[in-house]
Each structure stands twice: as structure tokens, then as C-alpha cells.
Write an enzyme that holds these catalytic residues in place. Sequence first.
Site, mmCIF file in Angstrom:
data_model
loop_
_atom_site.group_PDB
_atom_site.id
_atom_site.type_symbol
_atom_site.label_atom_id
_atom_site.label_comp_id
_atom_site.label_asym_id
_atom_site.label_seq_id
_atom_site.Cartn_x
_atom_site.Cartn_y
_atom_site.Cartn_z
ATOM 1 N N CYS A 1 49.056 41.135 32.908
ATOM 2 C CA CYS A 1 48.451 41.964 31.871
ATOM 3 C C CYS A 1 48.750 43.446 32.157
ATOM 4 C CB CYS A 1 46.935 41.720 31.842
ATOM 5 S SG CYS A 1 46.059 42.437 33.257
ATOM 6 N N HIS B 1 41.890 39.654 39.224
ATOM 7 C CA HIS B 1 43.051 38.863 38.811
ATOM 8 C C HIS B 1 43.848 38.503 40.063
ATOM 9 C CE1 HIS B 1 43.341 40.446 34.386
ATOM 10 N NE2 HIS B 1 42.089 40.200 34.753
ATOM 11 N N GLU C 1 46.937 38.803 40.724
ATOM 12 C CA GLU C 1 47.860 39.871 41.113
ATOM 13 C C GLU C 1 47.142 41.005 41.831
ATOM 14 O OE1 GLU C 1 49.087 38.742 36.785
ATOM 15 O OE2 GLU C 1 47.280 38.693 38.021
ATOM 16 N N CYS D 1 47.426 44.757 35.596
ATOM 17 C CA CYS D 1 48.169 44.289 36.771
ATOM 18 C C CYS D 1 49.551 44.935 36.862
ATOM 19 C CB CYS D 1 48.252 42.767 36.764
ATOM 20 S SG CYS D 1 46.622 41.996 36.976
#
Length: 145
Positions: free
Chosen positions: A76, A46, A48, A79
Site C-alpha cells: 500500500c 502491516h 512490510e 508501506c
Amino acid sequence: MDIALDEARRAFAEEEVPVGAAVVFEGRVVSRGRNAKESSGDPTAHAEMLAIRRAAQALGRWRLSGCTLYVTLEPCPMCIGAMLSARMDRLVFGCTDEKAGAAVTLYDLARDSRMNHRLEVASGVMADEAARLLKDFFRQRRGNA
């Protein structure tokens, strides 16, 4: 947030879900990230997560106190967990995520008093532009461009 949006646009061009992130420490950008799940085959890639890993490398430490993470989409649970583990100070995000948002929408993990750390959260920053990128991406994926 402009840098995070630039990263999201790059992800879009690479046929990744257009989410971008940047980590700022003492007024300077120390890392950037964009979704790379498809190209890397890594479910944790991701925006992040990549930005957090790169920030730790750039600063030479896992503890990212004093850092702010800017991201185009509400993070999410994975993260948010990484941000809490890294002891980051602040999260700034664009649009909410109705399906996986863990900062304000489905959960409030960033400020949950049961956690050993909490994040300051600012939401809705450049949200329209971030949401438009996501809508355009999924419209194109469905063939409704």
C-alpha cells in the site's frame, strides 16, 4: 518469497489477513514480518512495516540500502513510503492489490520520478499461491469455507 509465504500462512493461522514479508541483505534474511493489525490493535502493523523495522534493528541503521523486501501482496502507499524513506533498493511482490496497490496497480510510487528515491520492482513472483491464501482467508471469514 518462500519465507514471505510462510509468514503469510502464519498470519492466516493467527486470523490476520495473510500477508507475509522478508527483508534480504547480502543474500541473507535479516528480518521477517506478517500482518498483525488485529492482534496488536496497530493500524500500521502491516507485514512490510514490521519487516522494515526489524531489518533496521538487525542492521543497526535506518538506511536500508542494499536490501530487498519480498512481500506476498503488492504494498500500500504507507508501506511503499516506508521503503522509500529507508532507501531500500528493491521490492519483489506476489499478487497485485486492486484496492490499495501502490507499486503498479493504483499508483507507481516506487518508481515515481518526483520522489527522492526509487525502487526496482519485480511483480508476480509466486502470485498464484499468494492470491490463493488471500482468497481462502476471506472465503473462510465470510463463512463460505
